[in-house]
Structures are given as structure tokens and as C-alpha cells.
Write an enzyme that holds these catalytic residues in place. Structure first.
Site, PDB file in Angstrom:
ATOM      1  N   ASP A 108      -2.282   1.563   0.995  1.00 21.47           N
ATOM      2  CA  ASP A 108      -1.943   0.781  -0.192  1.00 21.47           C
ATOM      3  C   ASP A 108      -1.092   1.541  -1.194  1.00 21.47           C
ATOM      4  O   ASP A 108      -0.797   1.022  -2.279  1.00 21.47           O
ATOM      5  CB  ASP A 108      -3.219   0.279  -0.869  1.00 21.47           C
ATOM      6  CG  ASP A 108      -3.893  -0.814  -0.061  1.00 21.47           C
ATOM      7  OD1 ASP A 108      -3.178  -1.699   0.441  1.00 21.47           O
ATOM      8  OD2 ASP A 108      -5.131  -0.781   0.072  1.00 21.47           O
ATOM      9  N   ASP A 175      -1.849  -6.321   6.001  1.00 18.03           N
ATOM     10  CA  ASP A 175      -1.452  -6.040   4.622  1.00 18.03           C
ATOM     11  C   ASP A 175      -0.351  -4.983   4.523  1.00 18.03           C
ATOM     12  O   ASP A 175       0.467  -4.999   3.602  1.00 18.03           O
ATOM     13  CB  ASP A 175      -2.650  -5.550   3.804  1.00 18.03           C
ATOM     14  CG  ASP A 175      -3.939  -6.316   4.065  1.00 18.03           C
ATOM     15  OD1 ASP A 175      -4.176  -6.714   5.228  1.00 18.03           O
ATOM     16  OD2 ASP A 175      -4.726  -6.493   3.122  1.00 18.03           O
TER      17      ASP A 175
END
Length: 394
Positions: A108, A175
Site C-alpha cells: 500500500d 488492490d
């Protein structure tokens, strides 16, 4: 710093949506909400909604820590008001802390630093922001596993039990397609092909293993840690291993579309189109997707964040397509925005601290029907794209 003109809201840079007036009003309302809530937040960053349309806030290093920053930089781009610059810059220490704590970093980093430091660099030319974003990209590229050609998603921490450690080992997730933007940015800034090669490798592996033959998607895929051999597709936040989690499909629509825009690789654009067509078919008559497309219960939670991410990605597809095809994609994205405006938009509610209701963070863990900061960020991005803006931080 280049400041936008006083009438920036009316200066669309590309052909806009047929719903331009409605979308412009909604965007101005979003900017007003962001401005109003700044004194409540200080330098805190929203994590997830709680009772009475209020926010709970991120712990240090949370993966969603940058979505408030992203909204602030968008608001600055739209208005030129230094109150948004100051609020965004005041968050920089939180991102310095992430860089200091290497053990807590994961895939992330792209979310965290594209919407904070890359945004700062692109809008103001701040050297520290540039250097911090490059440092984050260096951390992200070290997660690339050459044998399997994927970016390792999560970390197995010492505080976790062995079951969790086994679960995260050798795992890629949908993601991460959105996080590749940081690597492509670093490649463009430095000319270092390691960044591009890792991003392309991960994208190609995503296409091969996370996208099924029918254009639905797995949330995660597992590889042998030693050999890199593919093992199986699974889910983490979806309904079942063979289901199609709507936000995962949305992450890949936006991620492949953005990668196509950055690299000029039409293979990525074709993949984004395939995923978007499939999402449209799976939605049927719905204007806001159910949290997992394999769930047939009409009362199942919707996911406004999936709709917002998907809409923003499909507007990118439209920008990369010609004439009639572009109009067709704009219509699909407009439909998603229309659904959000009709059933999820709470930006005009004076009691709300966020922009969208009915987000589904992790339904099987009990987190649904709530506000989500990433839903809010992509809602603003999608509205801006619908009005013709193309200058973002990905």
C-alpha cells in the site's frame, strides 16, 4: 506553485459528461464538506465511519491514511485556497514515520505516497516530497518477487500467529494494481528500469492469474514462496474463493486503465475494458454494485466505494478511447455516478463528516454500510474526471 484560476470549476480540460451541471454542483458540495470538516479533523485521517455519520481515525501507518490528503490536494487544485495546502502539508510527518518504519511497509505504499508526496511534488515542486515519494517507491520495488513476477501484498509480523504468517506468504492481491502508479512515477522521474519492470511484471501476472477467463476476478492469488509457481486463487474480503468481489474488480479497472494511460500499453487498456464490461453485465439493473457480484440477495450490502473507484477508472477508459466508444464508456461511468448521487451521497447532510454512505469495507468481518475515506476520494476524482479534468496524482 501554479494556482488555478478563480473560475476553475468551469474550465474543463476535456469533453465533459452530459450530466455536467449536476456533477459540478456535487463536486463543489464535496469541496465545501472537506473545508467544513478540517477543524474537526486537525491532522487526523479518517479510517471508517462510525455512528451518527462521524469518522473514526487511522492509527499510524494505516493503509487508508492518504485518502484525506488526496481529497485536500484535489480541493487545492480546484480552488487554489492555501487552507487546503496547509492542511495537506501538515500531514507530512505521518508519511515520514511510515518511511522510518520499514517493517510496517507493504504493497500500500503506492496508495500512501501517490496521494500525499507525489501530489505535493506535482502541485508545488517540493523537493522533500519528491525525495520521500522516491524512497517509498524504493521500498515498494523491494517487495517484487522475480520468480513469480508479483509484488508481495502483506507482511508476516512477529506478533502474528503462524496461521496468519502462512496466509500472507506468497500472496498477491487485486488492490496492488492501483499501487503500481508509484512505480511508474519513479521510473519516469529517474529512468531506472527496475521500477518499470516490477510494475509491468506485476501487471502481467495480475492479468494471467487474477483475471479469470470469463473476466471476473479473484481477490488474491497464492504462489509458492520458493519457486514462484502458481498455486490457486482465493479471496480475503469477498464472499467465496470463486466469487467476484466488486471492489477488487474496480481496483483492477482503474489500475489497468491508469497503467495504460501512463505507459501507452494498449494491452492494459484492453484488460480494463474487459473488466469494465463484465462489471456492467454483473450489475444488471443496479446503479451501485453489490459488495460481491456472486451474492444474489437483493438486501445484500452495496459498496459505494466500488462504484466510485469503478467510475473514475471508466472515465480514464473513455479518455483513451475514440468518439462513439468514448461516449459509451462515459455513459457507463455516468450511470455509476448517478447511482451514487441518488442513493449514497451525504455530502449535503450537515451531520455527516464524509461524502458517501453505504460503503462496504470488509463485509465478512462485519464492516459494511458505512463511510469510507477511499470511497470519498474516488468520488471526488470521478466527478472531476466527468467534468474533463485529467491532471491527477496517479
Amino acid at each position: 506553485m501554479k494556482m488555478p484560476t478563480d473560475n476553475y470549476f468551469t474550465n474543463a480540460l476535456r469533453p465533459a459528461s452530459l450530466h455536467r451541471a449536476e456533477h459540478q454542483i456535487a463536486l463543489e458540495r464535496c469541496v465545501g464538506k472537506v473545508r467544513k470538516t478540517l477543524p474537526l479533523m486537525g491532522v487526523r485521517n479518517p479510517k471508517i465511519g462510525i455512528d451518527n455519520l462521524k469518522w473514526s481515525y487511522c492509527a499510524p501507518g494505516d493503509w487508508v491514511i492518504s485518502f484525506m490528503s488526496g481529497q485536500l490536494w484535489l480541493a487545492l487544485q480546484l480552488t487554489g485556497d492555501p487552507v487546503f495546502l496547509n492542511a495537506a502539508r501538515a500531514r507530512r510527518p505521518a508519511f515520514r514515520d511510515i518511511l522510518r518504519n520499514r517493517r510496517s511497509q507493504n504493497h500500500d505504499l503506492g496508495f500512501q505516497f501517490s496521494l500525499s508526496c507525489v501530489a505535493d511534488w506535482r502541485m508545488t515542486g517540493a523537493k522533500e516530497a519528491h525525495d520521500m515519494a522516491l524512497d517509498a517507491a524504493r521500498g515498494l520495488v523491494t517487495r517484487y518477487c522475480p520468480r513469480g513476477r508479483y509484488i508481495q501484498a502483506w507482511n508476516a509480523l512477529a506478533s502474528q500467529d503462524s496461521t496468519r504468517a502462512k496466509f500472507v506468504a506468497g500472496r498477491m492481491i487485486a488492490d496492488t494494481m492501483q499501487n503500481l502508479a508509484l512505480l511508474y512515477w519513479a521510473w519516469n522521474e529517474t529512468g531506472n528500469a527496475d521500477f518499470r519492470d516490477a510494475a509491468d511484471g506485476h501487471a502481467e501476472t495480475t492479468a494471467q492469474y487474477l483475471i479469470r477467463q470469463d473476466d471476473t476476478s479473484f481477490h488474491t492469488f497464492l504462489f509458492d514462496v520458493v519457486t514462484g509457481e502458481p498455486i490457486r486463487g482465493e479471496t480475503h474480503q469477498g464472499f467465496a474463493h470463486d466469487s467476484c468481489w466488486s471492489r477488487g474488480q474496480a481496483w483492477m479497472i482503474h489500475g489497468f486503465a491508469q497503467s495504460a494511460r501512463t505507459t501507452g500499453n494498449n494491452v492494459y487498456l484492453d484488460l480494463a475494458k474487459r473488466l469494465a464490461r463484465k462489471a456492467e453485465a454483473l450489475m444488471g439493473d443496479d446503479d451501485v454494485p453489490v459488495w460481491d457480484f456472486s451474492v444474489s440477495d437483493s438486501n445484500a450490502p452495496r459498496d459505494s466505494s466500488a462504484a466510485a473507484i469503478m467510475a473514475a477508472g471508466i472515465y480514464i477508459i473513455a479518455d483513451l478511447s475514440d468518439n462513439e466508444e468514448s461516449s459509451r464508456w462515459k455513459s457507463q461511468a455516468d450511470r455509476l455516478i448517478g447511482g451514487l448521487l441518488r442513493s449514497c451521497d451525504i455530502s449535503g447532510n450537515p451531520e455527516s463528516e464524509g461524502l458517501l454512505a453505504h460503503g462496504a469495507a470488509h463485509v465478512t468481518a462485519g464492516y459494511s454500510d458505512t463511510m469510507l475515506p477511499y470511497g470519498d476520494y474516488y468520488f471526488m476524482e470521478a466527478l472531476m474526471r466527468s467534468l474533463g479534468h485529467t491532471d491527477f496524482f496517479w
